[in-house]
Design a protein around this motif. Structure first.
Motif, PDB file in Angstrom:
ATOM      1  N   LEU A 187       0.829  -1.203   0.000  1.00 53.29           N
ATOM      2  CA  LEU A 187       0.000   0.000   0.000  1.00 53.29           C
ATOM      3  C   LEU A 187       0.869   1.262   0.000  1.00 53.29           C
ATOM      4  N   ALA A 188       1.916   1.247   0.821  1.00 57.74           N
ATOM      5  CA  ALA A 188       2.811   2.399   0.859  1.00 57.74           C
ATOM      6  C   ALA A 188       3.527   2.578  -0.476  1.00 57.74           C
ATOM      7  N   GLY A 189       3.957   1.453  -1.087  1.00 58.55           N
ATOM      8  CA  GLY A 189       4.640   1.543  -2.376  1.00 58.55           C
ATOM      9  C   GLY A 189       3.716   2.054  -3.472  1.00 58.55           C
ATOM     10  N   ILE A 190       2.476   1.543  -3.510  1.00 65.83           N
ATOM     11  CA  ILE A 190       1.525   1.987  -4.534  1.00 65.83           C
ATOM     12  C   ILE A 190       1.232   3.476  -4.392  1.00 65.83           C
ATOM     13  N   LEU A 191       1.015   3.916  -3.144  1.00 60.60           N
ATOM     14  CA  LEU A 191       0.741   5.335  -2.918  1.00 60.60           C
ATOM     15  C   LEU A 191       1.929   6.196  -3.358  1.00 60.60           C
ATOM     16  N   LEU A 192       3.136   5.717  -3.099  1.00 61.28           N
ATOM     17  CA  LEU A 192       4.316   6.473  -3.501  1.00 61.28           C
ATOM     18  C   LEU A 192       4.423   6.550  -5.023  1.00 61.28           C
ATOM     19  N   LEU A 193       4.206   5.415  -5.721  1.00 61.65           N
ATOM     20  CA  LEU A 193       4.292   5.409  -7.178  1.00 61.65           C
ATOM     21  C   LEU A 193       3.206   6.279  -7.801  1.00 61.65           C
ATOM     22  N   VAL A 194       2.008   6.188  -7.246  1.00 68.16           N
ATOM     23  CA  VAL A 194       0.920   7.024  -7.772  1.00 68.16           C
ATOM     24  C   VAL A 194       1.235   8.503  -7.555  1.00 68.16           C
ATOM     25  N   ALA A 195       1.821   8.825  -6.412  1.00 66.69           N
ATOM     26  CA  ALA A 195       2.180  10.217  -6.144  1.00 66.69           C
ATOM     27  C   ALA A 195       3.233  10.713  -7.125  1.00 66.69           C
TER      28      ALA A 195
ATOM     29  N   ALA B 278       6.046  -3.889 -11.977  1.00 71.21           N
ATOM     30  CA  ALA B 278       7.216  -4.651 -11.532  1.00 71.21           C
ATOM     31  C   ALA B 278       7.594  -4.290 -10.101  1.00 71.21           C
ATOM     32  N   VAL B 279       7.514  -3.006  -9.803  1.00 65.38           N
ATOM     33  CA  VAL B 279       7.835  -2.574  -8.438  1.00 65.38           C
ATOM     34  C   VAL B 279       6.841  -3.154  -7.437  1.00 65.38           C
ATOM     35  N   ILE B 280       5.566  -3.199  -7.799  1.00 61.29           N
ATOM     36  CA  ILE B 280       4.542  -3.747  -6.894  1.00 61.29           C
ATOM     37  C   ILE B 280       4.788  -5.229  -6.638  1.00 61.29           C
TER      38      ILE B 280
END
Length: 371
Positions: A23-31, A68-70
């Motif tokens: 969740l933290a990674g997705i939020l960071l990528l979306v940001a 890929a990051v997710i």
């Protein structure tokens, strides 16, 4: 209690860790993507080297990288969470193993969890303390049961012997046999009643009312006046009002036992007993002192144990059942109090009972002398 199988705590923590990392990674990528899209113009732009880009191209290039990051975060979060959860729950596993060992009846096992203080180590220390107290209690109960069995067997064995003698000697008069049987039976009844009282106090099966220990002390002294006069012992009660909450009957039994012991275990002539009540910060104090022979501290330390009669200072006409101070100790603990026994330098014993004070008391003075 039977339960249906479910996920282990380690797996739950692992999934929680992995989900949080994802969740933290997705939020960071979306940001990051939103940041670039916000500053990127709608049309085509060119950079040095004739590189053309617009928002659609950026999204198409960024989405595979984001996927890929997710995936990486999912694998990393799951593996890392599994390891971290295992390390975090390792103390809980030791506590669980110790609980299973204790459930088999082995109370000598201790966790002794090393490391600095945290929630798990506080739980382990509390569990070790509980096991230590439980082991001491079970040991005391086993010793008490063995002593009680021995004490109860004695009058029964004496009764059996008297009956055997009477049966083998038909010409023997029944008067002496009857008197001795009465004495033995009385002792058995006293022992049984003392055991029942001790059990009642330990189970705390009583209601609590407001009690003034100074009035209880006067009543106990007055009840034992004839015994004190018979032995030539002077009993003096004094002090201020000492209000507490508890069972009036049990507290009277406690005080009576203390005063009775102080009278019986005293000097052969011109003995004295002092019963005082007072107030200390947060507690009320009942103190019973008597004259007598000098007592060693190791002996005094054992007097409150069941069936410890203090044979060095006992009188044959008042042997008792060996539960007087044990009952006092049990009643004191049932009232959330403390009991202390101290040998007097001049001879005799000083017993102090401290109980929680009742709020809203009124002080007063009382004095009663007998003998």
């Amino acid at each position: 209690m039977p339960r249906e199988p479910g996920l282990s705590a380690r797996l739950k923590l692992t999934l929680s860790y992995a989900g949080f990392v994802m969740l933290a990674g997705i939020l960071l990528l979306v940001a990051v993507l939103a940041f670039y899209l916000y500053f990127l113009p709608n049309g085509w732009i060119t950079t040095e080297g004739n590189f053309w880009i617009n928002r659609a191209v950026l999204v198409r290039a960024f989405v595979p990288f984001m996927a890929a990051v997710i995936v990486f975060l999912l694998v990393f979060g799951f593996l890392g969470g599994w390891v971290l959860a295992g390390r975090m729950l390792a103390p809980l596993t030791r506590i669980t193993d110790a609980t299973r060992v204790a459930a088999t009846g082995s109370l000598s096992h201790r966790i002794r969890l090393p490391g600095r203080t945290d929630e798990f180590r506080e739980l382990a220390d509390a569990f070790d303390t509980m096991l230590a107290r439980l082991e001491a209690h079970v040991t005391e109960q086993r010793r008490f049961a063995a002593n009680a069995s021995h004490e109860l067997r004695t009058p029964l064995a004496i009764t059996q012997s008297l009956l055997d003698v009477a049966r083998n000697d038909p010409e023997r008069t029944t008067g002496e046999l009857d008197e001795r049987l009465r004495v033995v039976n009385t002792r058995a009844i006293e022992l049984t009643e003392a055991l029942l009282l001790l059990s009642r106090a330990e189970q705390r099966a009583f209601s609590r009312d407001r009690v003034d220990l100074s009035l209880v002390a006067e009543e106990a002294a007055e009840t034992l006046l004839l015994l004190a006069e018979k032995r030539g012992v002077t009993v003096e009660t004094s002090g201020e009002a000492a209000p507490t909450f508890g069972s009036p009957a049990l507290l009277l039994q406690l005080t009576t036992n203390l005063v009775h012991n102080a009278i019986v275990h005293n000097l052969p002539e011109r003995g004295a007993v002092w019963v005082t009540t007072g107030i200390e910060p947060g507690t009320v104090v009942l103190t019973v002192e008597n004259t007598g022979e000098h007592l060693a501290q190791p002996l005094v330390a054992t007097l409150a144990e069941p069936f410890q009669r203090g044979t060095e200072r006992i009188r044959t006409d008042q042997a008792g059942v060996g539960l007087g101070l044990a009952i006092v100790k049990s009643i004191t603990q049932a009232h959330d109090g403390t009991l202390s026994l101290t040998p007097r330098p001049a001879g005799g014993l000083r017993v102090a009972v401290r109980l929680p004070i009742s709020l809203g008391y009124a002080t007063g003075k009382s004095k009663y002398v007998s003998g």
